[in-house]
Scaffold this motif. Structure first.
Motif, PDB file in Angstrom:
ATOM      1  N   GLN A  66       0.835  -1.187   0.000  1.00 20.04           N
ATOM      2  CA  GLN A  66       0.000   0.000   0.000  1.00 20.04           C
ATOM      3  C   GLN A  66       0.875   1.244   0.000  1.00 20.04           C
ATOM      4  O   GLN A  66       1.720   1.442   0.868  1.00 20.04           O
ATOM      5  CB  GLN A  66      -0.909   0.017   1.238  1.00 20.04           C
ATOM      6  N   LEU A  67       0.687   2.085  -1.030  1.00 21.26           N
ATOM      7  CA  LEU A  67       1.435   3.329  -1.158  1.00 21.26           C
ATOM      8  C   LEU A  67       0.448   4.476  -1.294  1.00 21.26           C
ATOM      9  O   LEU A  67      -0.557   4.367  -1.978  1.00 21.26           O
ATOM     10  CB  LEU A  67       2.358   3.293  -2.378  1.00 21.26           C
ATOM     11  N   SER A  68       0.768   5.585  -0.659  1.00 19.95           N
ATOM     12  CA  SER A  68      -0.094   6.763  -0.773  1.00 19.95           C
ATOM     13  C   SER A  68       0.429   7.737  -1.813  1.00 19.95           C
ATOM     14  O   SER A  68      -0.274   8.650  -2.219  1.00 19.95           O
ATOM     15  CB  SER A  68      -0.200   7.466   0.588  1.00 19.95           C
ATOM     16  N   GLY A  69       1.678   7.559  -2.234  1.00 18.14           N
ATOM     17  CA  GLY A  69       2.292   8.468  -3.191  1.00 18.14           C
ATOM     18  C   GLY A  69       2.551   7.796  -4.525  1.00 18.14           C
ATOM     19  O   GLY A  69       1.805   6.934  -4.969  1.00 18.14           O
ATOM     20  N   THR A  70       3.629   8.225  -5.156  1.00 16.04           N
ATOM     21  CA  THR A  70       4.011   7.722  -6.466  1.00 16.04           C
ATOM     22  C   THR A  70       5.139   6.709  -6.324  1.00 16.04           C
ATOM     23  O   THR A  70       6.068   6.922  -5.538  1.00 16.04           O
ATOM     24  CB  THR A  70       4.475   8.882  -7.370  1.00 16.04           C
ATOM     25  N   LYS A  71       5.035   5.642  -7.073  1.00 15.00           N
ATOM     26  CA  LYS A  71       6.062   4.604  -7.014  1.00 15.00           C
ATOM     27  C   LYS A  71       7.158   4.898  -8.030  1.00 15.00           C
ATOM     28  O   LYS A  71       6.888   5.174  -9.199  1.00 15.00           O
ATOM     29  CB  LYS A  71       5.454   3.232  -7.301  1.00 15.00           C
ATOM     30  N   LEU A  72       8.411   4.790  -7.600  1.00 19.52           N
ATOM     31  CA  LEU A  72       9.574   4.987  -8.464  1.00 19.52           C
ATOM     32  C   LEU A  72      10.405   3.717  -8.448  1.00 19.52           C
ATOM     33  O   LEU A  72      10.845   3.273  -7.389  1.00 19.52           O
ATOM     34  CB  LEU A  72      10.408   6.174  -7.957  1.00 19.52           C
ATOM     35  N   VAL A  73      10.618   3.099  -9.606  1.00 15.62           N
ATOM     36  CA  VAL A  73      11.384   1.860  -9.716  1.00 15.62           C
ATOM     37  C   VAL A  73      12.696   2.163 -10.426  1.00 15.62           C
ATOM     38  O   VAL A  73      12.703   2.691 -11.538  1.00 15.62           O
ATOM     39  CB  VAL A  73      10.607   0.777 -10.497  1.00 15.62           C
ATOM     40  N   ILE A  74      13.789   1.844  -9.789  1.00 17.71           N
ATOM     41  CA  ILE A  74      15.115   2.138 -10.340  1.00 17.71           C
ATOM     42  C   ILE A  74      15.971   0.872 -10.319  1.00 17.71           C
ATOM     43  O   ILE A  74      15.975   0.124  -9.336  1.00 17.71           O
ATOM     44  CB  ILE A  74      15.833   3.253  -9.536  1.00 17.71           C
ATOM     45  N   SER A  75      16.711   0.651 -11.407  1.00 19.76           N
ATOM     46  CA  SER A  75      17.672  -0.447 -11.491  1.00 19.76           C
ATOM     47  C   SER A  75      19.068   0.138 -11.639  1.00 19.76           C
ATOM     48  O   SER A  75      19.314   0.972 -12.508  1.00 19.76           O
ATOM     49  CB  SER A  75      17.357  -1.353 -12.692  1.00 19.76           C
ATOM     50  N   THR A  76      19.978  -0.265 -10.773  1.00 16.60           N
ATOM     51  CA  THR A  76      21.347   0.235 -10.816  1.00 16.60           C
ATOM     52  C   THR A  76      22.339  -0.907 -10.655  1.00 16.60           C
ATOM     53  O   THR A  76      22.008  -1.959 -10.110  1.00 16.60           O
ATOM     54  CB  THR A  76      21.615   1.277  -9.704  1.00 16.60           C
ATOM     55  N   THR A  77      23.551  -0.667 -11.121  1.00 15.74           N
ATOM     56  CA  THR A  77      24.627  -1.652 -11.009  1.00 15.74           C
ATOM     57  C   THR A  77      25.833  -1.009 -10.334  1.00 15.74           C
ATOM     58  O   THR A  77      26.278   0.061 -10.740  1.00 15.74           O
ATOM     59  CB  THR A  77      25.040  -2.187 -12.391  1.00 15.74           C
ATOM     60  N   GLY A  78      26.335  -1.655  -9.308  1.00 15.73           N
ATOM     61  CA  GLY A  78      27.550  -1.210  -8.644  1.00 15.73           C
ATOM     62  C   GLY A  78      28.723  -2.068  -9.071  1.00 15.73           C
ATOM     63  O   GLY A  78      28.601  -3.291  -9.179  1.00 15.73           O
ATOM     64  N   GLU A  79      29.860  -1.443  -9.335  1.00 20.21           N
ATOM     65  CA  GLU A  79      31.047  -2.157  -9.793  1.00 20.21           C
ATOM     66  C   GLU A  79      32.257  -1.790  -8.946  1.00 20.21           C
ATOM     67  O   GLU A  79      32.422  -0.642  -8.545  1.00 20.21           O
ATOM     68  CB  GLU A  79      31.357  -1.820 -11.255  1.00 20.21           C
ATOM     69  N   VAL A  80      33.107  -2.800  -8.693  1.00 26.04           N
ATOM     70  CA  VAL A  80      34.390  -2.562  -8.024  1.00 26.04           C
ATOM     71  C   VAL A  80      35.452  -3.391  -8.738  1.00 26.04           C
ATOM     72  O   VAL A  80      35.144  -4.420  -9.356  1.00 26.04           O
ATOM     73  CB  VAL A  80      34.348  -2.952  -6.527  1.00 26.04           C
ATOM     74  N   LYS A  81      36.685  -2.919  -8.662  1.00 27.65           N
ATOM     75  CA  LYS A  81      37.816  -3.647  -9.222  1.00 27.65           C
ATOM     76  C   LYS A  81      38.493  -4.443  -8.116  1.00 27.65           C
ATOM     77  O   LYS A  81      38.673  -3.960  -6.999  1.00 27.65           O
ATOM     78  CB  LYS A  81      38.824  -2.688  -9.856  1.00 27.65           C
ATOM     79  N   ALA A  82      38.866  -5.665  -8.438  1.00 27.62           N
ATOM     80  CA  ALA A  82      39.528  -6.521  -7.457  1.00 27.62           C
ATOM     81  C   ALA A  82      40.698  -7.238  -8.129  1.00 27.62           C
ATOM     82  O   ALA A  82      40.595  -7.670  -9.280  1.00 27.62           O
ATOM     83  CB  ALA A  82      38.548  -7.541  -6.881  1.00 27.62           C
TER      84      ALA A  82
END
Length: 257
Positions: free
Chosen positions: A45-61
């Motif tokens: 249940q949401l009373s506002g607006t839904k925001l869907v975001i897809s992100t990728t985090g990268e690290v060097k090893a």
């Protein structure tokens, strides 16, 4: 997590949705649409607006483990003789590896094969002329500075074929956690950016789900150190390990108001 689970039981209501996707370098388009129960992975249940975001985090090893596959073989008139000759070659190879400091824990037999050999003459059926025996092992090297010296030792033991080294991380958990932190931070920053551009603000984060984890081949080569040798000795085989990119992709659902 228990708090989120309790939300699943609340019936969904009609709301507006902003669907956003893409990697960190991409700027996704904004689309407003009526929400459906399938839009969210659980009924929330949401009373506002839904925001869907897809992100990728990268690290060097930097890799800390190398694997090499080595093979010996022998040809003879009989299968028994070929097998015995190949066994001697493999025994010598294993002895050289143990002299190099490798234990049986880091040596694994991968394949043993015995197959007939044929001669093919024109307009004549194939004629069997003997047998070939082959066996291969895979070794794990944990001190990458010693790869070149170990390879040279195997060559001196008359190894027939070498493949590798293939570099990897013996434990990628720490790098994956760092990538997760980067992905979450990027999702929060992007949510704030879109909220401000719409004259809204981020009220809360509703859901986070983790997608793929990836550890592809590396970049940024690094020359490995080699042991010092006398001036008249052949140099050790140079080996470059490089670095690997560890990435984690997440999808985050935010509520805007």
């Amino acid at each position: 997590m228990s708090k989120l689970k309790s939300l699943w039981k609340i019936p969904s209501v009609s709301l507006k949705t902003i669907a956003l996707g893409g990697l960190l370098a991409a700027i996704p388009a904004i689309s407003l649409q009526a929400a459906h129960p399938s839009d969210i992975e659980a009924n929330t249940q949401l009373s506002g607006t839904k925001l869907v975001i897809s992100t990728t985090g990268e690290v060097k090893a930097t890799p800390d483990l190398a694997t090499i596959t080595a093979m010996t073989s022998a040809d003879s008139a009989t299968a028994a003789t070929a097998t015995a000759e190949n066994a001697k070659k493999m025994t010598n190879l294993l002895a050289s590896l143990r002299e190099s400091g490798l234990s049986n824990d880091d040596i694994e037999t991968r394949n043993i094969n015995i197959s007939p050999r044929y001669r093919y003459d024109q307009n004549k059926p194939p004629q069997r002329i003997g047998y070939q025996a082959r066996s291969s092992i895979q070794i794990r090297i944990r001190d990458l500075n010693r790869i070149g010296a170990i390879v040279d030792k195997m060559v001196q033991a008359n190894v027939e074929d070498l493949e590798g080294p293939n570099f990897s991380l013996s434990n990628s958990d720490q790098a994956q956690d760092q990538a997760r932190v980067k992905a979450i931070s990027a999702a929060k920053s992007r949510a704030d950016l879109y909220a401000r551009s719409l004259g809204m603000r981020v009220k809360r984060i509703v859901l986070i789900s983790e997608g793929q984890q990836n550890t592809p081949s590396g970049i940024r080569p690094m020359m490995l150190a080699v042991s010092t040798r006398s001036a008249d000795a052949a140099p050790a085989t140079p080996v470059i390990s490089g670095q690997q990119t560890v990435s984690v992709t997440i999808k985050a659902v935010f509520e805007l108001e």
